[in-house]
Scaffold this active site. Structure first.
Site, PDB file in Angstrom:
ATOM      1  N   CYS A   1       0.818  -1.213   0.000  1.00 43.37           N
ATOM      2  CA  CYS A   1       0.000   0.000   0.000  1.00 43.37           C
ATOM      3  C   CYS A   1       0.854   1.266   0.000  1.00 43.37           C
ATOM      4  O   CYS A   1       1.873   1.336   0.661  1.00 43.37           O
ATOM      5  CB  CYS A   1      -0.942   0.069   1.187  1.00 43.37           C
ATOM      6  SG  CYS A   1      -2.130  -1.251   1.282  1.00 43.37           S
TER       7      CYS A   1
ATOM      8  N   ARG B   1       6.032  -0.605  -4.372  1.00 45.88           N
ATOM      9  CA  ARG B   1       5.705  -1.222  -3.090  1.00 45.88           C
ATOM     10  C   ARG B   1       4.803  -2.444  -3.258  1.00 45.88           C
ATOM     11  O   ARG B   1       4.650  -3.231  -2.332  1.00 45.88           O
ATOM     12  CB  ARG B   1       5.008  -0.194  -2.187  1.00 45.88           C
ATOM     13  CG  ARG B   1       5.895   0.977  -1.836  1.00 45.88           C
ATOM     14  CD  ARG B   1       5.104   2.090  -1.196  1.00 45.88           C
ATOM     15  NE  ARG B   1       4.621   1.738   0.118  1.00 45.88           N
ATOM     16  CZ  ARG B   1       5.191   2.116   1.259  1.00 45.88           C
ATOM     17  NH1 ARG B   1       6.275   2.854   1.230  1.00 45.88           N
ATOM     18  NH2 ARG B   1       4.680   1.773   2.417  1.00 45.88           N
TER      19      ARG B   1
ATOM     20  N   TRP C   1      -2.939  -2.863  -1.553  1.00 43.35           N
ATOM     21  CA  TRP C   1      -2.527  -4.276  -1.613  1.00 43.35           C
ATOM     22  C   TRP C   1      -3.508  -5.000  -0.690  1.00 43.35           C
ATOM     23  O   TRP C   1      -3.498  -4.788   0.531  1.00 43.35           O
ATOM     24  CB  TRP C   1      -1.090  -4.398  -1.120  1.00 43.35           C
ATOM     25  CG  TRP C   1      -0.473  -5.748  -1.311  1.00 43.35           C
ATOM     26  CD1 TRP C   1       0.214  -6.183  -2.412  1.00 43.35           C
ATOM     27  CD2 TRP C   1      -0.442  -6.824  -0.368  1.00 43.35           C
ATOM     28  NE1 TRP C   1       0.649  -7.469  -2.208  1.00 43.35           N
ATOM     29  CE2 TRP C   1       0.269  -7.885  -0.960  1.00 43.35           C
ATOM     30  CE3 TRP C   1      -0.951  -6.990   0.921  1.00 43.35           C
ATOM     31  CZ2 TRP C   1       0.482  -9.101  -0.309  1.00 43.35           C
ATOM     32  CZ3 TRP C   1      -0.735  -8.196   1.564  1.00 43.35           C
ATOM     33  CH2 TRP C   1      -0.025  -9.237   0.946  1.00 43.35           C
TER      34      TRP C   1
ATOM     35  N   ASN D   1      -3.095   2.719   5.231  1.00 37.83           N
ATOM     36  CA  ASN D   1      -2.189   1.560   5.175  1.00 37.83           C
ATOM     37  C   ASN D   1      -2.229   0.905   6.547  1.00 37.83           C
ATOM     38  O   ASN D   1      -2.277   1.596   7.557  1.00 37.83           O
ATOM     39  CB  ASN D   1      -0.738   1.999   4.940  1.00 37.83           C
ATOM     40  CG  ASN D   1      -0.522   2.542   3.550  1.00 37.83           C
ATOM     41  OD1 ASN D   1      -1.423   2.507   2.731  1.00 37.83           O
ATOM     42  ND2 ASN D   1       0.658   3.051   3.307  1.00 37.83           N
ATOM     43  N   GLY D   2      -2.171  -0.424   6.574  1.00 34.80           N
ATOM     44  CA  GLY D   2      -2.172  -1.116   7.870  1.00 34.80           C
ATOM     45  C   GLY D   2      -3.459  -1.898   8.051  1.00 34.80           C
ATOM     46  O   GLY D   2      -4.199  -2.126   7.081  1.00 34.80           O
TER      47      GLY D   2
ATOM     48  N   GLU E   1      18.207 -18.522  -1.488  1.00 34.92           N
ATOM     49  CA  GLU E   1      17.978 -17.205  -2.082  1.00 34.92           C
ATOM     50  C   GLU E   1      17.784 -17.316  -3.606  1.00 34.92           C
ATOM     51  O   GLU E   1      16.940 -16.632  -4.178  1.00 34.92           O
ATOM     52  CB  GLU E   1      19.157 -16.280  -1.720  1.00 34.92           C
ATOM     53  CG  GLU E   1      19.112 -14.879  -2.316  1.00 34.92           C
ATOM     54  CD  GLU E   1      17.897 -14.050  -1.926  1.00 34.92           C
ATOM     55  OE1 GLU E   1      17.104 -14.451  -1.058  1.00 34.92           O
ATOM     56  OE2 GLU E   1      17.709 -12.988  -2.547  1.00 34.92           O
TER      57      GLU E   1
ATOM     58  N   LYS F   1      14.437 -16.049  -5.450  1.00 34.02           N
ATOM     59  CA  LYS F   1      14.440 -15.060  -6.543  1.00 34.02           C
ATOM     60  C   LYS F   1      13.638 -15.581  -7.723  1.00 34.02           C
ATOM     61  O   LYS F   1      12.825 -14.890  -8.298  1.00 34.02           O
ATOM     62  CB  LYS F   1      15.860 -14.750  -7.022  1.00 34.02           C
ATOM     63  CG  LYS F   1      16.696 -13.857  -6.155  1.00 34.02           C
ATOM     64  CD  LYS F   1      16.274 -12.408  -6.087  1.00 34.02           C
ATOM     65  CE  LYS F   1      15.245 -12.153  -5.045  1.00 34.02           C
ATOM     66  NZ  LYS F   1      15.547 -12.001  -3.688  1.00 34.02           N
TER      67      LYS F   1
ATOM     68  N   GLU G   1       9.803 -15.793  -6.957  1.00 32.02           N
ATOM     69  CA  GLU G   1       9.204 -14.461  -6.787  1.00 32.02           C
ATOM     70  C   GLU G   1       8.870 -13.810  -8.117  1.00 32.02           C
ATOM     71  O   GLU G   1       7.791 -13.251  -8.274  1.00 32.02           O
ATOM     72  CB  GLU G   1      10.193 -13.517  -6.075  1.00 32.02           C
ATOM     73  CG  GLU G   1      10.248 -13.634  -4.581  1.00 32.02           C
ATOM     74  CD  GLU G   1      11.277 -12.667  -3.989  1.00 32.02           C
ATOM     75  OE1 GLU G   1      10.925 -11.971  -3.036  1.00 32.02           O
ATOM     76  OE2 GLU G   1      12.423 -12.619  -4.468  1.00 32.02           O
TER      77      GLU G   1
ATOM     78  N   HIS H   1      16.883 -37.178   1.024  1.00 32.01           N
ATOM     79  CA  HIS H   1      15.774 -37.397   1.954  1.00 32.01           C
ATOM     80  C   HIS H   1      14.456 -36.874   1.407  1.00 32.01           C
ATOM     81  O   HIS H   1      13.557 -36.561   2.189  1.00 32.01           O
ATOM     82  CB  HIS H   1      16.104 -36.753   3.308  1.00 32.01           C
ATOM     83  CG  HIS H   1      17.345 -37.319   3.926  1.00 32.01           C
ATOM     84  ND1 HIS H   1      17.381 -38.573   4.500  1.00 32.01           N
ATOM     85  CD2 HIS H   1      18.601 -36.821   4.026  1.00 32.01           C
ATOM     86  CE1 HIS H   1      18.612 -38.816   4.937  1.00 32.01           C
ATOM     87  NE2 HIS H   1      19.368 -37.769   4.663  1.00 32.01           N
TER      88      HIS H   1
ATOM     89  N   LYS I   1       6.786  -4.871  -1.602  1.00 31.82           N
ATOM     90  CA  LYS I   1       8.181  -4.568  -1.282  1.00 31.82           C
ATOM     91  C   LYS I   1       8.386  -4.545   0.223  1.00 31.82           C
ATOM     92  O   LYS I   1       9.380  -5.018   0.731  1.00 31.82           O
ATOM     93  CB  LYS I   1       8.551  -3.213  -1.899  1.00 31.82           C
ATOM     94  CG  LYS I   1       9.985  -2.785  -1.649  1.00 31.82           C
ATOM     95  CD  LYS I   1      10.940  -3.656  -2.422  1.00 31.82           C
ATOM     96  CE  LYS I   1      12.395  -3.386  -2.124  1.00 31.82           C
ATOM     97  NZ  LYS I   1      13.238  -4.561  -2.394  1.00 31.82           N
TER      98      LYS I   1
END
Ligand code: G6P
Length: 611
Positions: free
Chosen positions: A2, A27, A73, A99-100, A484, A488, A491, A507, A606
């Site tokens: 947001c 964002r 968002w 926002n929130g 990571e 990436k 995402e 395993h 973000k």
């Protein structure tokens, strides 16, 4: 997550707001809207989708010099036009962007519905707008008082801006848990959730703190404490952000720009802190706490997402160089676990934005337990930076691409400096410290050599762009890099990818391997190299396709693998700085080839400012 922008001045506010919303796109959002005060009325247009969809629906006669905009968002209610912000109360007099999360929105909704109010959306924000309108309409209070009174009844987190039809020259902003910054221009004022929509107009800013609200007209502002209803003196600061930093600078995407910037951001994280001729490390932000840090029985490092992967490597570094037991926890787990934190432990929080809700909550928990808290943060002035006892900024500059790249390598660099400093402070003058220092001095050139392989990695990406799954394997310091690399890829390209410690493949993940499964193997020359070679044999025996990242290309490795990405050799503790870069580039190129929204991947934000 947001974004908010508000404007009160002499310019056509529609243009300022739309431009501001574009600056906030990074964002992450799914809908957008604006409200303008025009001819004594509030005019609101909002739309599910991208800002360009909103722009197409804006009436050409929409104009005015005060207004506010929002990118949403979705948390409460699906992304659609109705749930988009701004929200109006049922009288149409009050408009709100938020926002929130308002946690007690159910109770407030019941109260309002009991009084005969009807709410049209599924959002917690509309409930707050209606509640402000309810107080404003029932009592003879001013608009700012109505906002303040409503906020004293709110449980949750918010950054809000509100407008009232009866107040053509007043924006009211308030913050509890979600950042808000005021921009102070000449005869014009701005409010935003971060400084990116403001910097092209002014560098003078005022950061609101939790529990504060601001009445903003076009030439001045007044800040009050929400609970005490008394003025709060605020100092203006100069924001350290340039327009160039928040623009793409000729690159097709922010993500590629930020990957390429690593040749300067890694040395920047060391600038003024590392004296290579003497090998001395100087970190001003923790100078007064060094002895206390060294005295820790135990160090926790907590973070989310990519920052958590940096934390894993940080834990290994502290154990390897300093010898203090270190435990790494997801902040979302840390905040609810019964952990042994006491005045002899230290809690380090790593966050690019410094606003991630879980990381901030973990810091609060540690502060309450009376333990030392230390931040490793990019955003200066952010909540984690302010609420930790000490810390080190990573100075990577603004990171706009949702998928973190340069912040990660700057976090690793700072974690290395912290570990070296503590090792030196503890009187450790081991061979290991000396050889790390020697290699750190020449890391910049090696980073450049890896970045120069972007085109070769694009060729590789072409071969694998249609894969549905990827596996990433690594051991030791390369295990978090495998995680990571997988993060990436998923995402930004939406390909399912998993990172695993190489030896754990047997395993479980080995069951997935066939000719359609590309496996990225971190095959660096260290004491586990031979074991990793055996893992590669196991993959090949099942017809898996192997892309190895290696620093020493031996004939045996060449024979076993389908592709090799070679990185220069450096000290094993520094290798993650080099090995992560080809994985960032591979994810980037695959995502571009698949036509994905690299900088704003679907559903991601973000900065995750809700739990
Ligand atoms: C989000 C972002 C990630 C980031 C994570 C933690 O999920 O999309 O890129 O790593 O939050 O963010 P922080 O700002 O705390 O590092």
């Amino acid at each position: 997550m947001c974004g908010i922008v508000g404007y009160n001045g002499y310019r056509p506010s529609v243009e300022v707001l739309i431009q501001g919303l574009h600056r906030l796109e990074y964002r992450g959002y799914d809908s957008a809207g604006i409200t303008i005060h025009q001819d004594g009325e509030l005019r609101t247009i909002k739309k599910c989708g991208k800002i360009r969809d909103l722009e197409k629906t804006l009436p050409t006669d929409m104009a005015g010099s005060m207004g506010m905009g929002h990118t949403r968002w979705a948390t409460h209610g699906v992304p659609n036009d109705i749930n988009a912000h701004p929200h109006l109360d049922s009288s149409g007099k009050i408009a709100l962007v938020h926002n929130g999360i308002i946690e007690n929105h159910h109770a407030l909704r019941q109260l309002l519905e009991g009084e005969g109010h009807t709410l049209g959306s599924e959002t917690d924000t509309e409930v707050l707008a209606e509640y402000i309108g309810y107080i404003y309409g029932r009592n003879s209070v001013s608009f700012p008082d109505a906002v303040r009174m409503a906020l004293t009844k709110v449980v949750g987190a918010y950054g809000i801006v509100a407008m009232c039809e009866d107040e053509p020259e007043l924006l009211v902003a308030a913050r509890l848990g979600s950042p808000l910054v005021l921009g102070v221009g000449e005869q014009e004022m701005f409010v935003a959730s971060d400084a990116t929509p403001i910097v092209e107009y002014t560098r003078n800013v005022v950061y609101l703190s939790d529990g504060e609200m601001a009445m903003v007209n076009r030439i001045s502002y007044e800040v009050l404490s929400i609970t005490h209803n008394i003025p709060v003196h605020k100092s203006e600061q100069q924001v350290d952000l340039t327009l160039e930093q928040i623009e793409k600078g000729g690159y097709p995407h922010f993500m590629l720009k930020e990957i390429m910037e690593q040749e300067t951001t890694i040395p920047d994280a060391m600038r003024g802190r590392m004296d290579f001729p003497t090998g001395k490390v100087n970190l001003g932000g923790i100078r007064d706490w060094q002895n206390r840090l060294l005295d820790s029985d135990w160090i926790y490092i907590t973070a989310c997402g990519t920052s958590w992967h940096a934390a894993l490597i940080g834990g290994f570094l502290i154990e390897a160089l300093v010898g203090i037991p270190t435990k790494v926890e997801y902040a979302s787990e840390f905040r609810y676990r019964k952990l042994i934190i006491n005045p002899k432990t230290t809690v380090m929080a790593i966050s690019q934005s410094g606003e991630t809700a879980d990381t901030l909550a973990a810091v609060h928990k540690a502060n309450e337990a009376g333990t030392l808290t230390m931040g490793i943060v990019n955003a200066v002035g952010s909540s984690v930076a302010r609420e930790t006892n000490c810390g080190v900024f990573i100075h990577a500059g603004p990171e706009i691409g949702v998928a973190s790249t340069k912040a990660f390598t700057s976090q690793l660099t700072v974690l290395m400096l912290v570990s070296l400093l503590l090792a030196q402070q503890a009187g450790e003058s081991s061979q290991e410290v000396a050889s790390v220092l020697k290699e750190l001095a020449v890391i910049e050139d090696k980073v450049k050599q890896v970045l120069a392989q972007s085109d070769a990695i694009l060729d590789l990406a072409r071969e694998y762009q249609d894969s549905n799954n990827f596996l990433y394997l690594g051991r030791g310091f390369q295990f978090p890099i495998a995680l990571e690399g997988a993060l990436k890829l998923k995402e930004i390209s939406y390909i399912h990818a998993e990172g695993y410690p190489a030896a754990e493949m047997k395993h479980g993940p080995i069951a997935l391997i066939d000719e359609n499964m590309p496996v990225v193997v971190m095959a660096l020359k260290d004491r586990t190299y031979e074991k990793v070679l055996s893992n590669i044999q196991e993959i090949k025996a099942r017809k898996g396709r192997v892309i190895a990242v290696a620093n020493d290309v031996e004939p045996e490795l060449e024979k076993l693998t389908d592709h090799i990405i070679q990185v220069p050799t450096t000290h094993r503790l520094l290798l993650p700085l080099l090995t992560v870069i080809p994985l960032q580039l591979l994810a980037y190129h695959i995502a571009v080839l698949r036509d994905c929204h690299v900088d704003q991947p679907r559903n991601l934000a973000k900065s995750v400012t809700v739990e």
